[in-house]
Design a protein around this motif. Structure first.
Motif, PDB file in Angstrom:
ATOM      1  N   UNK A  29      23.582 -41.618  -1.902  1.00 11.97           N
ATOM      2  CA  UNK A  29      22.729 -42.275  -2.887  1.00 11.97           C
ATOM      3  C   UNK A  29      23.372 -43.521  -3.482  1.00 11.97           C
ATOM      4  N   UNK A  30      24.703 -43.508  -3.582  1.00 13.16           N
ATOM      5  CA  UNK A  30      25.396 -44.662  -4.190  1.00 13.16           C
ATOM      6  C   UNK A  30      26.097 -45.498  -3.117  1.00 13.16           C
ATOM      7  N   UNK A  31      25.577 -45.462  -1.892  1.00 11.55           N
ATOM      8  CA  UNK A  31      26.256 -46.162  -0.802  1.00 11.55           C
ATOM      9  C   UNK A  31      26.348 -47.660  -1.057  1.00 11.55           C
ATOM     10  N   UNK A  32      25.352 -48.234  -1.743  1.00  9.82           N
ATOM     11  CA  UNK A  32      25.424 -49.671  -2.037  1.00  9.82           C
ATOM     12  C   UNK A  32      26.596 -49.972  -2.970  1.00  9.82           C
ATOM     13  N   UNK A  33      26.830 -49.097  -3.953  1.00  5.70           N
ATOM     14  CA  UNK A  33      27.962 -49.287  -4.854  1.00  5.70           C
ATOM     15  C   UNK A  33      29.279 -49.158  -4.095  1.00  5.70           C
ATOM     16  N   UNK A  34      29.344 -48.207  -3.175  1.00  8.75           N
ATOM     17  CA  UNK A  34      30.554 -48.031  -2.367  1.00  8.75           C
ATOM     18  C   UNK A  34      30.808 -49.264  -1.503  1.00  8.75           C
ATOM     19  N   UNK A  35      29.723 -49.860  -0.993  1.00 13.20           N
ATOM     20  CA  UNK A  35      29.866 -51.089  -0.201  1.00 13.20           C
ATOM     21  C   UNK A  35      30.399 -52.215  -1.080  1.00 13.20           C
ATOM     22  N   UNK A  36      29.863 -52.341  -2.307  1.00 12.80           N
ATOM     23  CA  UNK A  36      30.360 -53.364  -3.233  1.00 12.80           C
ATOM     24  C   UNK A  36      31.851 -53.172  -3.500  1.00 12.80           C
ATOM     25  N   UNK A  37      32.256 -51.926  -3.729  1.00  8.01           N
ATOM     26  CA  UNK A  37      33.663 -51.642  -3.989  1.00  8.01           C
ATOM     27  C   UNK A  37      34.527 -51.986  -2.784  1.00  8.01           C
ATOM     28  N   UNK A  38      34.024 -51.656  -1.579  1.00 16.98           N
ATOM     29  CA  UNK A  38      34.799 -51.931  -0.365  1.00 16.98           C
ATOM     30  C   UNK A  38      34.967 -53.436  -0.158  1.00 16.98           C
ATOM     31  N   UNK A  39      33.873 -54.199  -0.329  1.00 10.84           N
ATOM     32  CA  UNK A  39      33.948 -55.649  -0.155  1.00 10.84           C
ATOM     33  C   UNK A  39      34.866 -56.260  -1.211  1.00 10.84           C
ATOM     34  N   UNK A  40      34.744 -55.778  -2.457  1.00 10.88           N
ATOM     35  CA  UNK A  40      35.599 -56.294  -3.530  1.00 10.88           C
ATOM     36  C   UNK A  40      37.067 -55.979  -3.260  1.00 10.88           C
ATOM     37  N   UNK A  41      37.339 -54.792  -2.708  1.00 11.84           N
ATOM     38  CA  UNK A  41      38.722 -54.433  -2.383  1.00 11.84           C
ATOM     39  C   UNK A  41      39.282 -55.350  -1.301  1.00 11.84           C
ATOM     40  N   UNK A  42      38.453 -55.689  -0.308  1.00 10.60           N
ATOM     41  CA  UNK A  42      38.902 -56.607   0.751  1.00 10.60           C
ATOM     42  C   UNK A  42      39.178 -57.994   0.172  1.00 10.60           C
ATOM     43  N   UNK A  43      38.269 -58.477  -0.680  1.00 12.91           N
ATOM     44  CA  UNK A  43      38.471 -59.792  -1.308  1.00 12.91           C
ATOM     45  C   UNK A  43      39.749 -59.789  -2.148  1.00 12.91           C
ATOM     46  N   UNK A  44      39.974 -58.698  -2.885  1.00  9.66           N
ATOM     47  CA  UNK A  44      41.195 -58.600  -3.692  1.00  9.66           C
ATOM     48  C   UNK A  44      42.433 -58.573  -2.797  1.00  9.66           C
ATOM     49  N   UNK A 328      25.860 -44.236  13.746  1.00  6.28           N
ATOM     50  CA  UNK A 328      24.752 -43.289  13.742  1.00  6.28           C
ATOM     51  C   UNK A 328      24.474 -42.760  12.335  1.00  6.28           C
ATOM     52  N   UNK A 329      25.527 -42.611  11.538  1.00  9.67           N
ATOM     53  CA  UNK A 329      25.366 -42.049  10.201  1.00  9.67           C
ATOM     54  C   UNK A 329      24.931 -43.093   9.173  1.00  9.67           C
ATOM     55  N   UNK A 330      25.524 -44.289   9.235  1.00  4.70           N
ATOM     56  CA  UNK A 330      25.323 -45.274   8.165  1.00  4.70           C
ATOM     57  C   UNK A 330      24.843 -46.635   8.656  1.00  4.70           C
ATOM     58  N   UNK A 331      24.510 -46.749   9.933  1.00  4.10           N
ATOM     59  CA  UNK A 331      23.978 -48.010  10.431  1.00  4.10           C
ATOM     60  C   UNK A 331      25.054 -49.076  10.620  1.00  4.10           C
ATOM     61  N   UNK A 332      24.641 -50.332  10.502  1.00  6.48           N
ATOM     62  CA  UNK A 332      25.536 -51.463  10.745  1.00  6.48           C
ATOM     63  C   UNK A 332      26.689 -51.481   9.747  1.00  6.48           C
ATOM     64  N   UNK A 333      26.394 -51.174   8.483  1.00  4.59           N
ATOM     65  CA  UNK A 333      27.457 -51.159   7.464  1.00  4.59           C
ATOM     66  C   UNK A 333      28.521 -50.131   7.829  1.00  4.59           C
TER      67      UNK A 333
END
Length: 366
Positions: A29-44, A328-333
């Motif tokens: 349900x919060x996969x978008x937030x997890x994606x934001x955190x992952x992208x922010x961690x990479x940028x950091x 298969x589980x989460x698509x392209x992301x």
């Protein structure tokens, strides 16, 4: 073993299974937030060297160094977007999007040249089209209601992108400002006697992923150079921008190179729309396909094995299976974050569950 012990064991297993299911549902349900955190961690992770340089060499205060780094990253992002404006303008001009009659004329010319090149008869094709009443059926089925639907979809996509963009910037700022913020947040859920293991895991994950993302940048740079050379030899306008775009799609495993290849071939053909099909468009397209093939051969036999073996310490077949399952589980992301996520899981397993033989075999190269 008593019946009470067995019943307690069954109840405990059911409770654990239910907890795992609820946790999985929550993460879904919060996969978008997890994606934001992952992208922010990479940028950091990528911006940390810049912050350290500004602080140690130029004596910037920590907050000012982080703000300068964020402005630099945003400027690069906006600069990349600005590079695509000439490409879009050129392709719009080539396709004559503002002149419907000219567009129809060019499409008809391309259609006739294609038939002539492949030896088909225009009469037979026109007869098939006439008997099928394709034009009437297209007009009958045409529903102009797609226009407001398209506008709504576009506005929703723009809104989602804006929220995601500013969320990532906000999270990245604090990750850069306090490098231990994420670590302290994770330690909140870890027992005191396991904190040292978690700190070791985070340090190792940072080292492995730093090498991984450096390898990804090297991979994209090699493809960018090969694609640029191929497009410049052919004489495609905005070759650097097209090469950069198609190389960037390589971030998406397996599917990305196909998408990038289709885009490159399409933009090559539309760049020469109106020229002779058999003597200009086909030869130039073949040269671009050769460049694509060379780029993918170098990537598959040099770049990827180098990245996977030297950075994340995993076998290419192992990585292939992980990417497929994540897709298969989460698509392209899921495909994009599969390798970093799998690497982090392996490191954590080695630190906390090293006594199990399956974990020892899985993490023996770490």
């Amino acid at each position: 073993m008593s019946a009470k012990t067995i019943a307690n064991g069954i109840l405990r297993a059911i409770a654990i299974l239910a907890g795992i299911i609820i946790l999985g549902w929550f993460f879904y349900k919060i996969q978008s937030v997890l994606v934001y955190l992952a992208i922010a961690a990479v940028i950091a992770l990528l911006g940390r060297p810049i912050v350290l340089f500004l602080r140690k060499k130029l004596k910037f205060p920590n907050t000012l160094a982080v703000i300068a780094t964020m402005l630099f990253i945003v400027s690069i992002f906006l600069g990349i977007l600005a590079l695509f404006i000439p490409l879009i303008t050129k392709q719009s001009k080539n396709l004559s999007l503002l002149d419907i009659d000219m567009l129809k004329e060019k499409i008809n010319s391309l259609y006739l040249e294609t038939l002539q090149y492949f030896g088909a008869s225009t009469g037979s094709v026109n007869e098939i089209i006439s008997e099928a009443h394709i034009e009437e059926s297209m007009l009958a089925d045409l529903d102009l209601g797609f226009i407001p639907d398209f506008l709504n979809t576009f506005m929703n996509a723009l809104s989602t992108f804006s929220i995601g963009f500013f969320s990532v910037l906000f999270i990245s700022f604090f990750f850069l400002k306090d490098r231990n913020l994420l670590q302290n947040g994770l330690l909140t859920f870890i027992p005191d006697n396991k904190e040292s293991n978690m700190i070791k895991s985070i340090e190792k994950i940072n080292n492995l992923l730093s090498r991984y993302f450096a390898g990804i940048l090297l991979q994209l740079f090699i493809l960018f150079v090969i694609y640029t050379i191929a497009l410049l030899i052919v004489g495609v306008e905005n070759a650097i921008v097209i090469a950069f775009l198609c190389a960037l799609f390589n971030i998406i495993p397996y599917i990305g190179p196909i998408i990038g290849g289709v885009i490159m071939v399409t933009l090559t053909m539309t760049s020469f729309l109106g020229a002779d099909f058999s003597t200009v468009i086909i030869p130039k397209t073949m040269y671009v396909l050769i460049g694509l093939a060379i780029g993918q051969l170098v990537d598959n036999f040099f770049s990827q094995p180098f990245i996977f073996s030297n950075s994340v310490k995993s076998h290419p077949l192992e990585i292939f299976l992980v990417i497929i399952i994540a897709g298969l589980l989460f698509g392209v992301v899921g495909m994009v974050v599969a390798v970093p996520g799998y690497t982090a899981i392996k490191v954590i397993l080695k630190e906390f569950l090293a006594k199990y033989s399956i974990v020892q075999k899985l993490t023996k190269n770490l």
